[in-house]
Design an enzyme around this catalytic site. Structure first.
Site, short mmCIF file in Angstrom:
data_model
loop_
_atom_site.label_atom_id
_atom_site.label_comp_id
_atom_site.label_asym_id
_atom_site.label_seq_id
_atom_site.Cartn_x
_atom_site.Cartn_y
_atom_site.Cartn_z
N PHE A 1 59.55 90.75 -45.77
CA PHE A 1 60.71 90.83 -46.68
C PHE A 1 62.03 90.75 -45.93
CE2 PHE A 1 57.27 93.53 -48.55
CZ PHE A 1 56.74 92.50 -49.30
N GLY B 1 60.43 81.50 -52.07
CA GLY B 1 60.28 82.81 -51.45
C GLY B 1 61.14 83.90 -52.05
N GLU B 2 62.39 83.58 -52.37
CA GLU B 2 63.31 84.67 -52.73
C GLU B 2 63.96 84.53 -54.10
OE1 GLU B 2 65.29 86.03 -48.79
OE2 GLU B 2 64.52 84.02 -48.46
N GLY C 1 52.36 86.16 -45.03
CA GLY C 1 51.93 86.55 -46.36
C GLY C 1 52.35 85.57 -47.44
N THR C 2 53.07 84.52 -47.03
CA THR C 2 53.61 83.59 -48.01
C THR C 2 52.59 82.58 -48.48
OG1 THR C 2 54.29 82.12 -46.24
CG2 THR C 2 55.90 83.74 -46.97
N ASN D 1 51.62 74.38 -54.17
CA ASN D 1 50.44 75.12 -54.61
C ASN D 1 50.90 76.11 -55.68
OD1 ASN D 1 48.47 77.16 -54.91
ND2 ASN D 1 47.70 76.88 -52.83
N PRO D 2 50.58 75.84 -56.95
CA PRO D 2 51.10 76.70 -58.01
C PRO D 2 50.62 78.15 -57.91
CG PRO D 2 49.60 75.02 -58.89
CD PRO D 2 49.83 74.69 -57.44
N LYS D 3 49.47 78.35 -57.29
CA LYS D 3 48.95 79.72 -57.20
C LYS D 3 49.77 80.55 -56.21
CE LYS D 3 44.50 81.99 -57.10
NZ LYS D 3 43.06 81.74 -56.95
MO1 MOS Z 1 64.22 86.38 -45.74
S1 MOS Z 1 65.00 88.18 -46.38
O1 MOS Z 1 65.69 85.45 -45.69
O2 MOS Z 1 63.70 86.69 -44.17
#
Ligand code: MOS
Length: 747
Positions: A247, A713-714, A476-477, A640-642
């Site tokens: 994170f 990711g964010e 973990g992504t 990858n939609p999952k």
């Molecule tokens: Mo992510 S919080 O930009 O490593």
């Protein structure tokens, strides 16, 4: 290509899933080396002052202790590199302060001693025997304590974001406006808390250092530790095969990897240094406490004429760091007049750092709460208000978006959520004693490109399997899974015959996967390497007199299931394996390198989305329960939609945490964080998690990278807290301008 099923776009299970759930995955603190020793960090117990004496005698005499390192005997750092975000591919220390160099204490938890023993328990015991005496000095640790001494920095975020940004004339715009909304928001500090605490195992072989480190970027660890120790980077190898979440707290490189290396050199044995959960609150950065003031001016139709956005936050004594809260909030709507200003307070804390949607999540909370006020005041539907301020260009540059999809996000999100059922009047929906509210907000997150070329390598074996390699760890992504998909399609191989190898600096260099850039930038390098390899094999076949493809124009050859063939006469061809076998080649490999194109700088690049939340509030008990969340996102091509959905769901739940649970506060008298465990610092658990419904909207983007991937990711966190707060306003008629929103706020 005539292939029927491509790997890209399939909801493929994680390639590392089985290893993770069966315990087969080995993390940095699981590494066992011959002669292993264990280090424990001792942190300062005061926020400001000087160490007058450290009594280490008792600790040194304790059983199994090999060393006690303090500022009196730890060798100095060779050079403290400047603060540069880890994405840039340069040394990336989390702060420009390296501990254990002198007697000055700048913040509680600052390492003041390091104990090394032959077992973890003996190191912990000895650490408890160290007596540190301090001469305490006055400390500033909260925003309120430092408010009067705030300053305007030239730049923040390691120099990458200017302290002040203006366009048009904000005063004139506000003066012209029919409606003004002026509101101040406050935010508690946040901590990352991944399941795996940060850890490093360090081992020397002569002058060659190997680090097993929990990191978002092995190269970032390599370059930072090399700079601190005065080594050339090739003398440092960093391995990070599994990382248990981050994170953002493993994006920059904090002191512990270099401390582990120094300790290992000192004792002449491998050293393992694992941070405790408590140390995760004081040793790897945090999202800073902050206050934001938003002043909006609009005409009667709700069109924005002016936006002023100011932020005030504490930073460390060393660095002008603030998360860039004004960034996306300054780009998401058309608005001719704008002023954004950061102000900072020197405080006795460590340097804050990236934390999931660093800046975007807090800045959009402030903007989207204020937009909701504006909608309410003008009697305009919140989605309609946003559409009236929709922009096809990035207002900060005037450049067109490389792709958007935002209108579709509003449309699809509203439909899935059932927005039309919303009566705009606050307190108009009830379910028994519960007041029900519907809220929405816009989401946006920039597409970052790396500064350095991104490299990957692809290798095909004579058995017809392939491996693609790039140094990135998978924290973990799902990156190992999606890169396998990318390689399979580029090589014309089935997914099962490909695998991805990463997490090791001996593999081709790639920047740290931060800022939601991983899928885009790594896929660009992997795709390029795998395509180069395919082209190389086709060229070899067409030049080989033994090949059925001999003499064919390489441009007419295609590959499916590992078989090269003429596109128009598929019966003519041979497999990769046959070609290699016949030529006595165990394998063939190719490299690939990618940098963002010059053309991409002429576009605004942002991933857009729309967030919706239904919240139930019990006004007697002050309880707020999120019942449903809906998010519609347009992240370019979905590999990858999952795994993409899983990233976005995680982001939305972090938004829920930010809205209702996550907080850390400084005790203003003692200068210590109040929360130091997952008992004090609340994160959403399954009982808090509502149904999270996600729609992925594929948009074509020809400019971001070869596969058109914008990243997921964010963006899932951006706007989620605002949608919840807006739903609370709709439910109760009360506007809460602080995060997290707690029971006291709703009573
Ligand atoms: Mo992510 S919080 O930009 O490593």
């Amino acid at each position: 290509m005539t292939a029927t099923t491509l790997a890209i776009g399939q909801p493929t299970d994680r390639v590392d899933g089985r290893h993770k759930v069966t315990g087969g995955a080995h993390y940095s603190a699981d590494v066992l080396l011959v002669g292993m020793t264990y280090a424990v960090m001792v942190g300062a117990r005061v926020p400001s002052g000087r160490i007058t004496h450290i009594d280490t005698d008792e600790a040194m005499q304790a059983g199994g202790v090999l060393a006690v390192l303090t500022h009196e005997n730890l060798p100095g750092a060779a050079a403290q590199p400047p603060l540069i975000p880890s994405l840039a591919g340069m040394p990336a220390p989390g702060q420009t302060f390296f501990p254990l160099q002198d007697e000055v204490v700048h913040y509680t938890g600052q390492p003041v001693a390091l104990v090394v023993a032959d077992s973890l328990e003996r190191a912990q015991h000895a650490a408890a025997l160290i007596r540190v005496s301090y001469q305490e000095m006055p400390a500033v640790t909260t925003l309120d304590q430092g408010r009067d001494d705030a300053y305007e920095p030239e730049a923040i975020f390691a120099g990458f974001v200017p302290g002040r940004t203006e366009r048009g004339d904000v005063e004139a715009g506000l003066a012209e406006a029919d409606v003004l909304v002026d509101a101040t928001y406050s935010f508690a500090a946040n901590n990352h808390n991944p399941i795996e605490p940060s850890a490093t195992t360090a081992a020397w072989d002569g002058d060659q250092l190997t680090l097993y480190d929990a990191t978002q970027g092995v190269t970032a660890t390599q370059l930072t530790v090399a700079a601190l120790l005065g080594l050339t980077p090739s003398k440092v190898r960093v391995i990070s095969h599994y990382v248990g979440g981050s994170f953002g707290c493993k994006a920059m490189i904090w002191a512990h990897p270099a401390l582990a290396a120094l300790a290992a050199r000192h004792v002449g044995r491998p050293v393992k240094l694992s941070l405790t959960r408590e140390q995760m609150f004081t040793s790897v950065g945090h999202r800073e406490e902050q206050e934001q003031r938003v002043t909006l001016g609009a005409d009667k139709k709700g069109r924005l004429l002016a936006l002023r956005h100011h932020k005030l936050s504490p930073t460390s004594h060393f660095d002008d760091w603030a998360e860039p809260s004004l960034g996306v909030a300054s780009q998401i709507y058309a608005c001719p007049n704008y002023e954004g200003v950061y102000r900072l307070i020197r405080a006795n804390t460590m340097t804050p750092t990236f934390m999931r949607a660093p800046g975007e999540a807090s800045g959009m909370f402030a903007l989207e709460s204020t937009m909701d006020d504006l909608a309410h005041e003008l009697g305009i539907d919140p989605i309609e208000l946003r559409l009236r301020n929709y922009t096809d260009t990035d207002p900060t540059t005037g450049n067109p978006w490389s792709s958007t999809g935002l209108r579709v996000c509003y449309e699809r999100g509203a439909e899935r959520f059932g927005w039309h059922r919303r009566d705009p009047e606050p307190r108009s929906h009830r379910d028994g004693n519960w007041l029900i509210g519907y809220g929405m907000a816009t989401a946006g997150y920039p597409v970052y490109g790396p500064n350095n070329p991104q490299r990957a390598r692809a290798r095909l074996y004579s058995d017809g399997t392939a491996v693609v390699q790039a140094a990135t760890p998978d924290f973990g992504t799902g990156v190992a899974t999606v890169m396998t998909q990318v390689a399979a399609d580029a090589l014309g191989l089935p997914f099962e015959r490909c695998r991805f190898e990463g997490g090791d600096t001996t593999l081709p260099t790639i920047a740290a996967a931060v800022g939601s850039s991983g899928a885009g930038m790594i896929s660009a390098a992997v795709h390029t390497a795998a395509t180069n390899l395919r082209d190389q094999l086709i060229a070899q076949a067409t030049a080989d007199s033994q090949s059925p493809l001999h003499g064919a124009d390489p441009g007419t050859v295609t590959v499916r299931d590992g078989r090269m063939m003429l596109r128009d006469a598929p019966e003519t061809g041979e497999s990769y394996g046959d070609l290699l076998h016949r030529n006595f080649l165990p394998d063939v490999e190719a490299a690939g390198s990618w940098s963002p194109s010059a053309e991409s700088t002429r576009y605004g690049m942002t991933t857009f989305g729309a967030q919706f939340a239904e919240v139930a509030v019990d006004p007697d008990l002050g309880l707020a329960r999120v019942r449903r969340m809906v998010g519609a996102f347009a992240p370019g091509r979905v590999l990858n939609p999952k795994t993409a959905r899983s990233q976005l769901m995680g982001g939305m739940l972090w938004g829920l945490g930010q809205a209702l649970l996550e907080a850390n506060y400084m005790d203003p008298r003692r200068g210590r964080w109040v929360a130091s465990s997952l008992g004090d610092y609340l994160v959403p658990v399954n009982a808090d998690a509502p149904e999270v419904d996600i729609e992925l909207i594929d948009v074509e983007d020809a400019f971001v990278n070869p596969l058109g991937v914008k990243g997921v990711g964010e963006v899932g966190q951006v706007g989620a807290a605002a949608a919840i707060a807006n739903a609370i306003h709709h439910a109760t008629g009360r506007r809460i301008r602080k995060l997290p929103i707690t029971i006291e706020d709703l009573l």
